[in-house]
Design an enzyme around this catalytic site. Structure first.
Site, short mmCIF file in Angstrom:
data_model
loop_
_atom_site.label_atom_id
_atom_site.label_comp_id
_atom_site.label_asym_id
_atom_site.label_seq_id
_atom_site.Cartn_x
_atom_site.Cartn_y
_atom_site.Cartn_z
N LYS A 181 41.36 30.99 31.83
CA LYS A 181 41.71 31.18 33.25
C LYS A 181 42.98 30.41 33.58
O LYS A 181 43.84 30.89 34.31
CB LYS A 181 40.58 30.68 34.16
CG LYS A 181 39.39 31.62 34.21
CD LYS A 181 38.42 31.14 35.28
CE LYS A 181 37.18 32.00 35.30
NZ LYS A 181 36.14 31.46 36.19
N ASP A 196 36.05 32.22 41.89
CA ASP A 196 34.67 32.58 41.60
C ASP A 196 34.62 34.09 41.51
O ASP A 196 35.28 34.79 42.29
CB ASP A 196 33.73 32.08 42.70
CG ASP A 196 32.29 32.15 42.22
OD1 ASP A 196 31.97 31.49 41.22
OD2 ASP A 196 31.50 32.89 42.83
N ASP A 222 33.11 42.61 30.07
CA ASP A 222 34.23 43.53 29.79
C ASP A 222 33.85 44.71 28.89
O ASP A 222 34.29 45.83 29.16
CB ASP A 222 35.42 42.77 29.18
CG ASP A 222 36.25 42.05 30.23
OD1 ASP A 222 36.36 42.57 31.36
OD2 ASP A 222 36.79 40.98 29.93
N LYS A 269 45.16 44.08 31.37
CA LYS A 269 44.03 43.71 32.24
C LYS A 269 44.51 42.87 33.43
O LYS A 269 44.09 43.10 34.56
CB LYS A 269 42.95 42.98 31.43
CG LYS A 269 41.70 42.70 32.26
CD LYS A 269 40.61 41.95 31.52
CE LYS A 269 39.62 41.36 32.52
NZ LYS A 269 38.74 40.36 31.94
N HIS A 271 40.59 42.16 39.04
CA HIS A 271 40.20 41.44 40.25
C HIS A 271 40.87 40.07 40.31
O HIS A 271 41.43 39.68 41.32
CB HIS A 271 38.67 41.32 40.27
CG HIS A 271 38.07 40.80 38.98
ND1 HIS A 271 38.49 41.22 37.74
CD2 HIS A 271 37.12 39.86 38.74
CE1 HIS A 271 37.81 40.59 36.81
NE2 HIS A 271 36.97 39.75 37.39
#
Ligand code: IMP
Length: 197
Positions: free
Chosen positions: A14, A71, A157, A177, A182
């Site tokens: 991330k 989140d 995924d 991706k 999102h």
């Protein structure tokens, strides 16, 4: 706004993703670990935004930098939007995604394409040094596939099929991706918000 951003996550992927997205903003992104902050945060909110804010606020207590957190989760329409904010804990935190994914496939047995709709949702929260709080949210729409496909990505995924690509998100490259995900979209919205401050 300029300066340093601490991303409140233990997940190195991330941090790398947000570093890529924020590259052109002039802001440096570092992980909690790099900032020397090591805390356990209980995510007990009832929305994605609340959980992201809980994480960002917890880390903000230890720093004067901007703190960001995310989140996310998977909502399956046929299952009343399960597993939702409980996506990481679905069937137990330590249960493999092979088992979690097969379980969702099994629960949708006999359900036709048009009722297999699902989305990944991501909320990003930012806590600024002056205490202001911002949140953004974005989604990517897809369907639960009939079997696992692809080896990229993580989590759900391999069963998240995106009709416009004719692929699961595990069959997209990381860059493909990030453009449509999102998390990518919510992060870019947050980048725009920060620019206006
Ligand atoms: P978080 O780290 O608390 O946001 O956990 C979100 C959970 O939702 C992850 O552990 C995955 O199970 C799922 N999830 C969120 N985003 C994705 C994604 O992009 N691909 C696959 N699974 C995801």
């Amino acid at each position: 706004m300029k300066g340093r951003i601490i991303f409140a996550t233990g997940n190195a992927d991330k941090v790398r993703e947000i570093q890529m997205i924020m590259e052109d903003s002039g802001m440096e992104v570092i992980s909690m670990k790099e900032a020397g902050i090591s805390i356990d945060i209980e995510e007990n909110g009832s929305t994605y935004e609340e959980n992201a804010l809980i994480k960002a606020r917890a880390v903000a207590r230890y720093t004067d930098a901007i703190v960001m957190a995310d989140d996310s989760g998977l909502e399956v329409d046929h299952l009343n939007k399960e597993p939702g904010i409980h996506s990481a804990r679905y069937l137990g935190e330590d249960t493999s995604y092979r088992i979690k994914n097969q379980n969702l496939i099994d629960r949708l047995k006999g359900v036709p394409d048009e009722e297999r709709t699902a989305r990944f949702v991501c909320a990003i929260a930012a806590v600024l040094p002056d205490g202001r709080e911002l949140t953004t949210r974005a989604t990517i729409e897809g369907r639960i596939d009939y079997e696992e496909r692809g080896s990229h990505g993580f989590g759900y995924d391999p069963i998240f099929y995106v009709p416009e690509f004719h692929k699961t998100t595990a069959e997209l490259t990381e860059e493909e991706k990030n453009k449509v995900s999102h998390r990518g979209k919510a992060l870019r919205l947050m980048k725009e918000e920060l620019k206006t401050l």
